[in-house]
Design an enzyme around this catalytic site. Structure first.
Site, PDB file in Angstrom:
ATOM      1  CG  LEU A  37      12.066   1.804   5.699  1.00 49.83           C
ATOM      2  CD1 LEU A  37      11.881   0.402   5.157  1.00 49.83           C
ATOM      3  CD2 LEU A  37      12.233   2.776   4.555  1.00 49.83           C
ATOM      4  CG  ASP A  38       7.657   7.523   6.839  1.00 49.70           C
ATOM      5  OD1 ASP A  38       8.318   7.681   7.874  1.00 49.70           O
ATOM      6  OD2 ASP A  38       7.568   8.390   5.947  1.00 49.70           O
ATOM      7  N   PRO A  39       5.519   3.848   8.329  1.00 48.22           N
ATOM      8  CG  PRO A  39       4.040   4.147  10.122  1.00 48.22           C
ATOM      9  CD  PRO A  39       5.093   4.853   9.324  1.00 48.22           C
ATOM     10  CE  LYS A  40      -1.204   3.145   5.315  1.00 46.44           C
ATOM     11  NZ  LYS A  40      -2.108   1.987   5.148  1.00 46.44           N
ATOM     12  CB  VAL A  41       7.928   3.225   3.462  1.00 48.21           C
ATOM     13  CG1 VAL A  41       9.078   2.949   2.499  1.00 48.21           C
ATOM     14  CG2 VAL A  41       7.469   4.664   3.332  1.00 48.21           C
TER      15      VAL A  41
END
Length: 508
Positions: free
Chosen positions: A122-126
């Site tokens: 998962l992307d950091p902001k997700v």
């Protein structure tokens, strides 16, 4: 007074006893010993409330009910706490900002385990569902990474749209197989790829701010950020993604006992300081929870360790099998206590298993269980026992091969299937005579064999000479080209000599 009594009665609420949820495995583990017991007839059991891989096991097709139960192994919920941690996974609510790899590394440090893996980056902001597998459960990571995912995303359009119906219509267009290219900031190579969107729904849309929320079910590796950009292009106004949350990964959703990083920390602190396992068992779930949707085959206890060592899964070792098994389908092989032994690819359908009494049922894809959890039960037959006795007496070598002390009865009566057969095998006699038919050699073949024998006796130098002669014959057509080459080589040598002289003079 009467009014006061009525109010009191209204305030009193009957406390209903809530039925135990099948997902709350921390409380289920103390209810009973979940195990299939051998019997001569079908027992009347209500297995709809049994956990994990033993749920509704009485509805499986029975091949045999006769086997010897072994005390080894244990139900996934009753494992020792250290073994429970090593064969478990965590349905984690990933916080925003740290990357998936960072989160997994923190959990590895908190739980003090050797290995951890996750179900897909998962992307950091997700935020949202990240399945963290521990130790033995990391063997299921690949199958979890390729499983379908569900997301809820917030998007913003760069301009006003006629109506909400247009946005809903645009979302419906972005279904099925789509071309996608990774976003500008991505960890992978930006090349075009095809990803499938199974379903999508517009949950809410604010026409004043041109912002909306939609839910999407898609294939692993889909880019929702790219999908939001495509939605803007379809509507002709442009768009971008603001926020994203994963609500389901494989068969685990955010409603299936999702925990936070704080829960993991608290559970480990309770265990280390107060030896309280209850919260740790609630946070970590057995790996069998990831395999609930697979078709099942239940094996005898005596054949479990053989499968762990890579033996073929054959019909004599099968106790029960599920309906609807198709060829090349991924299935799970499990024990009578509900432990997963391995993932396998089916080589027989349910109908074939019902009509056959021998053959290979499935081929192993990934072994999950640790070797020697169950005892070895192969090599205990009469021939194998006799062979072990001969090895102990020194009448066979340590590998079971015959030596000078081997009795004649053993040599004639025992067939070693592991021994490599010679290339030239004797042809079985077609005549009624007991003697094997021998093929007569022609005069030309006799001469060839004699010549071969003579050539073997000659020293190896003659062979080298012959090879050189053959090479000379092959290189004959190229001789004309090679004659031109020496002239050029001589010129190069002269140049090198001149350079060497110049260097020597310069040094002097």
């Amino acid at each position: 007074m009467a009014d006061v009594e009525v109010r009191k009665e209204k305030k009193k609420k009957k406390i209903k006893e809530e039925p135990l949820d099948g997902d709350d495995i921390g409380t289920l583990q103390k209810q009973g010993n979940f195990q299939i017991k051998p019997s001569s007839k079908i027992a009347e059991l209500d297995t709809s409330q049994w956990p994990l891989l033993l749920k509704n096991f009485d509805k499986l097709n029975i091949r045999s009910n006769h086997y010897t139960p072994l005390a080894h192994g244990s139900s996934p919920l009753n494992r020792d706490i250290k073994e429970y941690m090593k064969t478990g996974f965590i349905n984690l609510d990933k916080p925003s900002n740290p990357s998936s790899h960072e989160v997994v590394a923190w959990i590895k440090k908190i739980l003090k385990v050797e290995k951890t893996g996750h179900s897909g980056t998962l992307d950091p902001k997700v935020t949202g569902c990240l399945i963290v597998c521990i130790d033995r459960a990391t063997r299921l990571v690949k199958s979890q990474q390729s499983a379908g995912k569900e997301y809820v995303a917030i998007f913003k359009l760069h301009g006003a749209v006629e109506s909400v119906a247009k946005v809903r219509q645009g979302l419906e267009k972005l279904r099925g197989a789509l071309f996608q290219r990774p976003p500008l900031i991505s960890a992978v190579k930006r090349q075009l790829r095809v990803r499938t969107v199974y379903d999508s729904k517009l949950l809410d849309y604010d026409e004043t701010r041109n912002m909306g929320v939609f839910w999407v079910s898609c294939e692993a590796g889909s880019y929702i950020r790219t999908m939001c950009v495509h939605l803007g292009l379809v509507l002709g106004v442009g768009g971008q993604m603001l926020e994203l949350r994963r609500v389901r990964s494989g068969i685990q959703s955010e409603r299936d006992g999702m925990v936070t990083m704080h829960d993991v920390l608290d559970a480990m602190w309770l265990y280390e300081n107060h030896k309280d396992e209850s919260m740790l068992r609630r946070v970590i779930k057995p790996l069998e929870g990831l395999l609930v949707n697979h078709k099942r085959i239940i094996m005898k206890d005596s054949s479990v360790n053989a499968v762990c060592y890579g033996a073929k899964i054959t019909l004599p070792g099968v106790l029960r099998y599920e309906d609807g098994i198709e060829i090349d389908q991924e299935i799970v092989i499990c024990t009578t206590k509900g432990e997963a032994i391995c993932l396998a690819i089916a080589l027989m359908t349910t109908a074939t298993m019902a009509s056959c009494d021998h053959g290979v049922v499935a081929k192993i894809k990934r072994v999950i269980m640790e070797r020697d959890t169950y005892p070895r039960k192969w090599g205990l037959g009469p021939k194998a026992s006799a062979k072990k006795a001969l090895i102990a007496a020194g009448k066979l070598d340590k590998f079971g091969r015959p030596n000078e002390n081997t009795p004649k009865e053993w040599l004639t009566g025992y067939v070693d299937y592991n021994a490599k057969k010679p290339a030239a095998q004797e042809v079985s006699p077609t005549n009624g005579s007991s003697e094997p038919s021998k093929r007569k050699l022609s005069t030309s073949s006799v001469e060839e064999t004699a010549a071969a024998a003579v050539s073997e006796e000659t020293p190896s130098k003659d062979k080298k000479k012959k090879k050189k002669k053959h090479k000379g014959d092959e290189e004959a057509p190229e001789a004309a080209e090679e004659e031109a080459e020496p002239v050029e080589k001589e010129k190069k040598k002269k140049k090198k000599k001149d350079k060497d002289r110049d260097r020597d003079e310069a040094q002097e």
